[in-house]
Design an enzyme around this catalytic site. Sequence first.
Site, PDB file in Angstrom:
ATOM      1  CD  GLU A  23     -28.566  -4.603  70.262  1.00 51.02           C
ATOM      2  OE1 GLU A  23     -29.469  -5.661  70.101  1.00 51.02           O
ATOM      3  OE2 GLU A  23     -28.260  -4.259  69.254  1.00 51.02           O
ATOM      4  CB  CYS A  75     -24.408   4.404  69.302  1.00 48.24           C
ATOM      5  SG  CYS A  75     -26.251   4.409  69.132  1.00 48.24           S
ATOM      6  CB  CYS A  78     -38.720   3.060  72.555  1.00 53.31           C
ATOM      7  SG  CYS A  78     -38.978   4.905  72.517  1.00 53.31           S
TER       8      CYS A  78
HETATM    9 FE1  SF4 Z   1     -36.462   6.718  68.766  1.00 55.73          FE
HETATM   10 FE2  SF4 Z   1     -39.378   6.319  68.112  1.00 55.73          FE
HETATM   11 FE3  SF4 Z   1     -37.508   4.425  68.019  1.00 55.73          FE
HETATM   12 FE4  SF4 Z   1     -38.291   5.162  70.307  1.00 55.73          FE
HETATM   13  S1  SF4 Z   1     -39.472   4.134  68.862  1.00 55.73           S
HETATM   14  S2  SF4 Z   1     -36.339   4.660  69.895  1.00 55.73           S
HETATM   15  S3  SF4 Z   1     -38.688   7.499  69.703  1.00 55.73           S
HETATM   16  S4  SF4 Z   1     -37.248   6.040  66.803  1.00 55.73           S
END
Ligand code: SF4
Length: 382
Positions: free
Chosen positions: A91, A104, A111
Amino acid sequence: MTTNLLDFDLEGLAAFCEQLGQKRFRATQLFRWIHQKGAADFEQMTDLAKALREKLSLFAHVQGLRVISRHDSSDGTIKWLFDVGAGDVIETVFIPEADRGTLCISSQAGCAVGCRFCSTGHQGFSRNLTTGEIISQLWFAEHFLRKHLGRDERIISNIVMMGMGEPLQNYAQLLPALKVMLDDHGYGLSRRRVTVSTSGVVPMMDRLARDCPVALAVSLHAPHDALRDNLVPLNKKYPIAELLDACIRYQSAAPRDFITFEYCMLHGVNDQPEHARQLVALMKAHAAAGLSCKFNLIPFNPFPASGLICSEMPQVMAFARVLIEAGIVTTVRKTRGDDIDAACGQLAGDVQDRTGVGQRMAAQRQGMLGGIKVVVVKGTTV
Ligand code: SF4
Ligand code: SAH
């Protein structure tokens, strides 16, 4: 398969042009066509010799991402979902304000850091985005917005690497993308208008300071290691003291800049006055060594799987007041694009909430924030 020219910064494109037997300055022309004019068709690039255009069409292409959908918020925020293949969706969010347009951008599909309050983290890691996939988000949004808004001048003035993913865990692909953003022949953004946000990948912060010292935001979320270990698992590898030392080193590469610390406000978890006082003590202890900081308090955007809820607004303001009274510049982030789930941590792509709990919580929070006009509160630097 021919080469996608969106994968290159200007250096890379120059090397590619040399391989095609072309002078390097041709790369500059080509780069400007792609990034400044949004051209994807070599035939359009009329100041390039016909022979070169033919060669390019044999060996190269300019291919952005496939748009799955676009969501327009009533406040002007626009969110796009892009298909990056194999079921992965990322996104990108455009946030217009009176004096700027911020994009953004995502750096990974999913992640690996797995922060407790982040829906991207709950999804797990799928893969790193390529340089082309990172820069395509800007390339597409900038040229789409120019057409959409009927304007010929630059629309996007600021970039935040705060979409899905941990940018500093995808450093090799991130760096050329940052270079394209900053390049005068690309988007010509000053390094202070490009922000990399990190959960604290210390060695890569040092590399970024050396290679491309753009503005840095550090997701802190806790004043001590026991709590941060629990919220941001990467803290076990790079604890707060190491993180703050890396911030101080970063600042010597980017003097006169602040480090922005982001702090997601979680009800009953990290939002108590004592947490604010501990933060003040932590910052004061590092100020002498050269750390200058500001704080950005982010009201938590709830999602059901987190089991967490957003701090109430008076709590957020009381927390801010402790920091401000200690002389720390503090802002409370306004949430944008709430009606299209474009806020931080809601960039979940394929995480579906079919229970309706998410919507109810968002509505509740909306009501809670409604009418609160004070968004930016200022103090002075530690
Ligand atoms: Fe950022 Fe933590 Fe989300 Fe990964 S899991 S995108 S490091 S906030
Ligand atoms: N991985 C990087 C950048 C992407 S996250 C990082 O963690 O910094 C961008 C910001 O959104 C971070 O500060 C993150 O802590 C915050 N965030 C994540 N989930 C959130 C949520 N549910 N509510 C509010 N902020 C959130």
